[in-house]
Design an enzyme around this catalytic site. Structure first.
Site, PDB file in Angstrom:
ATOM      1  N   THR A 188      11.157   0.350   8.332  1.00 16.97           N
ATOM      2  CA  THR A 188      11.710   0.839   7.065  1.00 16.97           C
ATOM      3  C   THR A 188      13.084   1.452   7.286  1.00 16.97           C
ATOM      4  O   THR A 188      13.277   2.197   8.243  1.00 16.97           O
ATOM      5  CB  THR A 188      10.819   1.980   6.525  1.00 16.97           C
ATOM      6  OG1 THR A 188       9.490   1.515   6.473  1.00 16.97           O
ATOM      7  CG2 THR A 188      11.292   2.465   5.174  1.00 16.97           C
ATOM      8  N   THR A 206      11.489  -1.431   2.432  1.00 13.71           N
ATOM      9  CA  THR A 206      10.903  -2.193   3.544  1.00 13.71           C
ATOM     10  C   THR A 206      10.144  -3.408   3.035  1.00 13.71           C
ATOM     11  O   THR A 206       9.692  -3.431   1.877  1.00 13.71           O
ATOM     12  CB  THR A 206       9.931  -1.298   4.337  1.00 13.71           C
ATOM     13  OG1 THR A 206       9.452  -2.003   5.481  1.00 13.71           O
ATOM     14  CG2 THR A 206       8.746  -0.853   3.503  1.00 13.71           C
ATOM     15  N   ARG A 216      -1.297  -5.333   0.739  1.00 13.12           N
ATOM     16  CA  ARG A 216      -1.162  -4.095   1.522  1.00 13.12           C
ATOM     17  C   ARG A 216       0.134  -3.370   1.120  1.00 13.12           C
ATOM     18  O   ARG A 216       1.189  -3.967   0.983  1.00 13.12           O
ATOM     19  CB  ARG A 216      -1.139  -4.430   3.006  1.00 13.12           C
ATOM     20  CG  ARG A 216      -1.001  -3.216   3.947  1.00 13.12           C
ATOM     21  CD  ARG A 216       0.427  -2.947   4.331  1.00 13.12           C
ATOM     22  NE  ARG A 216       0.533  -1.937   5.383  1.00 13.12           N
ATOM     23  CZ  ARG A 216       1.692  -1.379   5.750  1.00 13.12           C
ATOM     24  NH1 ARG A 216       2.811  -1.715   5.164  1.00 13.12           N
ATOM     25  NH2 ARG A 216       1.713  -0.477   6.706  1.00 13.12           N
ATOM     26  N   VAL A 217       0.006  -2.066   0.954  1.00 12.75           N
ATOM     27  CA  VAL A 217       1.173  -1.228   0.657  1.00 12.75           C
ATOM     28  C   VAL A 217       1.258  -0.172   1.756  1.00 12.75           C
ATOM     29  O   VAL A 217       0.242   0.408   2.145  1.00 12.75           O
ATOM     30  CB  VAL A 217       1.022  -0.558  -0.732  1.00 12.75           C
ATOM     31  CG1 VAL A 217       2.099   0.494  -0.954  1.00 12.75           C
ATOM     32  CG2 VAL A 217       1.075  -1.619  -1.835  1.00 12.75           C
ATOM     33  N   GLY A 218       2.466   0.062   2.251  1.00 15.79           N
ATOM     34  CA  GLY A 218       2.653   1.058   3.302  1.00 15.79           C
ATOM     35  C   GLY A 218       3.022   2.416   2.737  1.00 15.79           C
ATOM     36  O   GLY A 218       2.814   2.719   1.555  1.00 15.79           O
ATOM     37  N   ASP A 219       3.597   3.233   3.595  1.00 14.06           N
ATOM     38  CA  ASP A 219       3.959   4.602   3.211  1.00 14.06           C
ATOM     39  C   ASP A 219       5.241   4.695   2.399  1.00 14.06           C
ATOM     40  O   ASP A 219       5.448   5.653   1.640  1.00 14.06           O
ATOM     41  CB  ASP A 219       4.144   5.457   4.476  1.00 14.06           C
ATOM     42  CG  ASP A 219       5.234   4.884   5.388  1.00 14.06           C
ATOM     43  OD1 ASP A 219       5.160   3.682   5.734  1.00 14.06           O
ATOM     44  OD2 ASP A 219       6.173   5.626   5.732  1.00 14.06           O
ATOM     45  N   THR A 239       9.208   6.485   9.046  1.00 11.87           N
ATOM     46  CA  THR A 239       9.185   5.067   9.354  1.00 11.87           C
ATOM     47  C   THR A 239       8.117   4.857  10.421  1.00 11.87           C
ATOM     48  O   THR A 239       7.654   5.797  11.044  1.00 11.87           O
ATOM     49  CB  THR A 239      10.582   4.587   9.805  1.00 11.87           C
ATOM     50  OG1 THR A 239      10.526   3.192  10.092  1.00 11.87           O
ATOM     51  CG2 THR A 239      11.095   5.335  11.007  1.00 11.87           C
ATOM     52  N   GLY A 240       7.724   3.613  10.608  1.00 13.91           N
ATOM     53  CA  GLY A 240       6.645   3.345  11.547  1.00 13.91           C
ATOM     54  C   GLY A 240       5.426   2.832  10.816  1.00 13.91           C
ATOM     55  O   GLY A 240       5.536   2.303   9.707  1.00 13.91           O
ATOM     56  N   GLY A 242       2.764   2.590   8.492  1.00 14.51           N
ATOM     57  CA  GLY A 242       2.531   3.275   7.220  1.00 14.51           C
ATOM     58  C   GLY A 242       1.145   3.867   7.087  1.00 14.51           C
ATOM     59  O   GLY A 242       0.971   4.933   6.484  1.00 14.51           O
TER      60      GLY A 242
HETATM   61  N1  GLY Z   1       6.655   2.013   7.321  1.00 16.02           N
HETATM   62  C1  GLY Z   1       6.574   0.775   6.697  1.00 16.02           C
HETATM   63  C2  GLY Z   1       5.232   0.277   6.499  1.00 16.02           C
HETATM   64  O1  GLY Z   1       4.294   0.639   7.179  1.00 16.02           O
HETATM   65  O2  GLY Z   1       5.072  -0.544   5.615  1.00 16.02           O
END
Ligand code: GLY
Length: 332
Positions: A188, A206, A216-219, A239-240, A242
């Protein structure tokens, strides 16, 4: 304009705890402008691609523009870069071969907007801003976000480049899901800006982890997980992986540590240590990477990551620098 730009070569002695190597970054082409620059203005952004993203963002701040405009314009840079495979156009798709994007933006009034699992639009950050400004909601997802984007005049397009398609087809042969967050020094982009009016704003955008399950949805689009701005305290972006960031409400942790008096650096380290502790025996641990950037209302910044390899870029009146963040673990 270019003639007014100075060249900056800056070496940072201010290494963060555990930082892997000294920081040297040469800004030869475009840098913070030589216009009278508000002394308070500053940007911090994630990963090495932040250097390019910070340039147009800094142009806005250096002319007295808002932090909100700066982070939107900056985030659009990697979104449009087809060689960046973790953000926007050219991002690696999910396991069904579909590129889905997540983004969020937040201003100094705690207004925020986000889109998640958005297909077919190159600039989710600008759509997130429209969600913030034009709707009574904070987040739109999937088909609803698409419909809103079209209604706002954004153009739908194919985001799956030939290169990303080939990589996906290679992945399909084994279909082994192992998030590779540091491979291209990418994930991200998170951008935090402080403008000359003393206001903070933040943005994240991202394509999420490659080969994720569809839906799927991240952070990144989740306020309090991947991004948080509180103009009385500071701003945070993560970042990283999620899933780990969401599990720990990570940007809220950093924010509340700063509110309680910790420096941005201390707050980032505490949140990273918490994620490490929670995940020591977790199935995600073998590929887990998370990283934080934070800035307080005085423009003091911090950054830290679980594992080495995380870089962040700072733009400020006397130049731009790329830094290696301090970290807890090495990749084994
Ligand atoms: N940090 C981005 C994700 O996990 O989607």
């Amino acid at each position: 304009m270019k003639n007014n730009r100075r060249h900056f070569i800056k070496s940072s002695a201010a290494l963060l705890a555990g930082a892997a190597s000294p920081v040297v970054y040469s800004m030869s082409e475009s840098t913070p402008s030589a216009l009278p620059v508000p002394s308070a203005a500053k940007i911090i952004s994630t990963w090495n691609f932040a250097v390019e993203a910070n340039k147009p963002a800094w142009e806005i701040l250096s002319q007295g523009g808002t932090a909100l405009d700066a982070v939107e314009v900056g985030a659009r840079v990697p979104e449009a870069d087809e060689n960046n495979h973790s953000v926007g156009y050219g991002g690696f798709p999910d396991r069904e071969g579909i590129v889905t994007l997540d983004a969020s933006i937040m201003d100094h009034h705690s207004n925020c907007g986000a889109v998640a699992c958005l297909e077919g639009f190159k600039h989710p950050i600008s759509i997130a801003r429209k969600v913030m400004e034009e709707t009574p909601h904070v987040m739109l997802v999937g088909k609803g976000a698409q419909k809103f984007a079209l209604a706002q005049g954004f153009k739908k397009q194919n985001l799956l480049t030939e290169k990303a398609k080939q990589k996906w087809q290679q992945w399909l042969r084994k279909s082994d899901y192992v998030p590779e967050i540091n491979v291209e020094n990418h994930d991200t982009i998170g951008m935090l800006a402080l403008d000359s009016h003393g206001n903070l704003a933040g943005a994240t955008t991202t394509s999420g982890v490659a080969w994720k399950m569809h839906g799927r949805v991240g952070d990144s689009p989740i306020i309090g997980a991947g991004l948080f701005v509180d103009n009385e305290v500071g701003a945070v972006a993560c970042t990283g992986l999620g899933e780990a960031v969401i599990r720990t409400g990570a940007s809220t942790v950093v924010m509340e540590m700063m509110r309680a008096g910790k420096t941005p650096q201390q707050a980032c380290e505490i949140a990273t240590q918490r994620i490490h502790k929670i995940h020591k025996n977790h199935r995600d641990m073998k590929y887990l990477q998370v990283a934080f950037i934070a800035m307080n209302t005085q423009g003091k910044h911090g950054a830290f990551s679980l594992r080495g390899g995380f870089q962040y870029a700072i733009a400020e009146p006397n130049g731009q620098t790329l830094h290696n963040a301090g970290h807890i673990l090495k990749w084994s």
